[in-house]
Design a protein around this motif. Structure first.
Motif, PDB file in Angstrom:
ATOM      1  N   ILE A 223       0.872  -1.178   0.000  1.00  0.00           N
ATOM      2  CA  ILE A 223       0.000   0.000   0.000  1.00  0.00           C
ATOM      3  C   ILE A 223       0.902   1.218   0.000  1.00  0.00           C
ATOM      4  CG2 ILE A 223      -1.834   1.230   1.207  1.00  0.00           C
ATOM      5  CD1 ILE A 223      -2.628  -1.388   2.519  1.00  0.00           C
ATOM      6  N   LEU A 302      -1.018  -1.064  -4.332  1.00  0.00           N
ATOM      7  CA  LEU A 302      -2.254  -0.298  -4.183  1.00  0.00           C
ATOM      8  C   LEU A 302      -1.859   1.149  -3.951  1.00  0.00           C
ATOM      9  CD1 LEU A 302      -4.290  -2.667  -1.806  1.00  0.00           C
ATOM     10  CD2 LEU A 302      -4.159  -2.698  -4.300  1.00  0.00           C
ATOM     11  N   TRP A 334      -2.763  -0.706  -8.810  1.00  0.00           N
ATOM     12  CA  TRP A 334      -4.165  -0.320  -8.742  1.00  0.00           C
ATOM     13  C   TRP A 334      -4.278   1.033  -8.043  1.00  0.00           C
ATOM     14  CZ3 TRP A 334      -6.783  -5.404  -6.578  1.00  0.00           C
ATOM     15  CH2 TRP A 334      -6.659  -6.420  -7.546  1.00  0.00           C
ATOM     16  N   VAL A 336      -6.438   3.265  -5.712  1.00  0.00           N
ATOM     17  CA  VAL A 336      -7.492   3.139  -4.711  1.00  0.00           C
ATOM     18  C   VAL A 336      -7.810   4.540  -4.198  1.00  0.00           C
ATOM     19  CG1 VAL A 336      -8.193   2.088  -2.527  1.00  0.00           C
ATOM     20  CG2 VAL A 336      -6.675   0.836  -4.077  1.00  0.00           C
ATOM     21  N   LEU A 367     -12.714  -4.475  -2.750  1.00  0.00           N
ATOM     22  CA  LEU A 367     -11.263  -4.495  -2.934  1.00  0.00           C
ATOM     23  C   LEU A 367     -10.697  -5.860  -2.542  1.00  0.00           C
ATOM     24  CD1 LEU A 367      -8.613  -3.032  -3.579  1.00  0.00           C
ATOM     25  CD2 LEU A 367      -8.585  -2.189  -1.215  1.00  0.00           C
ATOM     26  N   LEU A 371      -8.642  -8.618  -4.754  1.00  0.00           N
ATOM     27  CA  LEU A 371      -7.351  -9.166  -4.345  1.00  0.00           C
ATOM     28  C   LEU A 371      -7.365 -10.691  -4.412  1.00  0.00           C
ATOM     29  CD1 LEU A 371      -6.475  -6.884  -1.283  1.00  0.00           C
ATOM     30  CD2 LEU A 371      -5.302  -6.940  -3.487  1.00  0.00           C
TER      31      LEU A 371
END
Length: 452
Positions: A223, A302, A334, A336, A367, A371
């Motif tokens: 993240i 992410l 991705w 987010v 989400l 995943l």
């Protein structure tokens, strides 16, 4: 006495205190341990209730004992098991009594399994499968490890090695009968056919993606994003507990935080990284450097942004360019959009773009579903996979290369082709742990727990 000739013992169950504890003994003195502590040996492979006593005649515990005379035992040696109540005092008394028996010592990590390997009870691929099974955290890891423990790769490797030896015998017979006219050609043709079939089989196995090896360690999801966009809040949502400090102040996360998740049986490591930005704070600079390094190595990034804010392509540039094919379109980065509760974005957007509220949990289930699908696609080739470790892949590649070279050389010189076949058989022997593997045994078995 050599350490390998000594009898070993260890607690083979979980740490005390526990309802029941199992202490295992393996070696030539295992029967003496039973006689000394339990009064007499029970019938082989039958559980018997005994009052255990130490050398001074003091009662230790009312226990169940089992006797497995070698070679029909897990290690191939005489094995005794003491099933006692799992209190610390009981275990301390039992271990003390066992240790007083001559030529008895505490086992080292993995020593029971190593003795089973050395006594031919399992090959090295099965031992590696057992290690993976012990450390399996998810159902899919467990199933993959169990297939290896049951000989999925070992059985194939033994068959390949036997066929290589048969082909080698034909080639070498041609060398021995080189003065018999057309005899070498008659022997060479079936050998070449067998070698080509072997090469094709091993090449097919190697051509499969190496994601089965990755299943042991898991998918890595990072993240990332600018400071204070909700990265720590999101990882807490995914973990369903507070693993990261959540604060309204930018730069709160200074180091990389990791959490292990089980997503539908797929092992996933989620990384919360420090906010990526320019800063003069040397501590935060180090956090940003580590964040970039972990994000670049991740299988999926992410990239978190606030609501409807425009994504800065420059901020993601180092992550996008680091991996082959890594870009938003390929699905490994991705976007987010967080804080949809503010009304700036809703639900799932374009492919590879999601809207969530990390604080309330809105959009997080979508989400997570994505995943799971990503992990399923990533590990799609692992079901029935033969190769689960880099060591195994390397040795199979060596065997394949030697087989290919033997095919190239057989017309020019049967002696050279025979030497390449010996090299291929040797590589498969190392795979099974049957030739020249002393250098890797320590590295493999020391990772086992004590008592296994």
């Amino acid at each position: 006495m050599h350490p390998r000739d000594q009898t070993i013992f260890a607690l083979s169950s979980g740490p005390a205190p526990s309802a029941i504890a199992v202490v295992r003994v393996s070696g030539s003195q295992a029967g003496l341990a039973l006689t000394t502590l339990a009064g007499r040996q029970p019938a082989p492979r039958q559980a018997s209730r005994r009052l255990l006593r130490d050398g001074a005649g003091q009662a230790i515990d009312d226990a169940v004992v089992l006797w497995f005379p070698g070679p029909a035992s897990a290690t191939g040696e005489d094995v005794a098991e003491f099933h006692v109540h799992g209190g610390r005092a009981v275990l301390a008394a039992l271990v003390s009594a066992i240790s007083l028996i001559p030529n008895m010592r505490a086992a080292e990590p993995g020593e029971f399994t190593r003795r089973a390997f050395e006594n031919g009870k399992l090959d090295l691929t099965e031992a590696e499968g057992l290690d993976d099974l012990i450390h399996a955290d998810t159902d899919r890891q467990r199933r993959q490890a169990l297939r290896q423990l049951q000989g999925l790769l070992g059985d194939r490797a033994r068959d390949w090695r036997e066929r290589i030896i048969e082909a080698s015998a034909l080639i070498e017979a041609g060398i021995d009968f080189s003065d018999e006219g057309d005899v070498p050609a008659e022997l060479r043709a079936p050998a070449v056919k067998a070698i080509k079939a072997l090469h094709d089989e091993i090449t097919e196995v190697l051509a499969a993606q190496g994601h089965s090896e990755r299943l042991r360690d898991g998918l890595v999801v990072a993240i990332a994003g600018e400071p204070n966009v909700g990265k720590s809040t999101l990882i807490n949502q995914l973990a369903r507990r507070e693993v990261a400090i959540v604060s309204p102040y930018a730069g709160t996360t200074r180091d990389v935080i990791e959490v292990q998740l089980d997503l539908d049986g797929y092992p996933v490591t989620v990384i919360d990284t420090a906010g990526i930005r320019e800063t003069d704070d040397p501590v935060e600079q180090e956090g940003v450097r580590r964040a970039r390094a972990r994000a670049e190595d991740a299988d999926l990034v992410l990239w978190l942004v606030e609501g409807g804010r425009v994504v800065d392509p420059g901020a993601m540039q180092s992550l996008v360019k680091s991996g082959p094919g890594r870009d938003q379109s390929s699905g490994s980065v991705w976007i987010v959009r967080n804080k949809i509760d503010l009304g700036e974005a809703r639900g799932v957007g374009p492919r590879g773009e999601f809207g969530i509220s990390a604080s309330r949990g809105d959009g997080v289930p979508d989400l997570i579903d994505a995943l799971v699908k990503f992990a399923a696609e990533f590990f799609r080739t692992t079901e029935g996979a033969l190769v689960t470790r880099a060591r195994q892949r390397d040795l199979l590649r060596r065997a394949s290369d030697s087989l290919r070279r033997s095919l190239e050389l057989v017309e020019d010189g049967e002696e050279l082709a025979a030497e390449e076949l010996r090299a291929a058989a040797y590589a498969l022997g190392r795979l099974l742990g049957r030739v020249d593997v002393e250098d890797v045994l320590g590295a493999i078995f020391q990772k086992f727990c004590i008592g296994k």
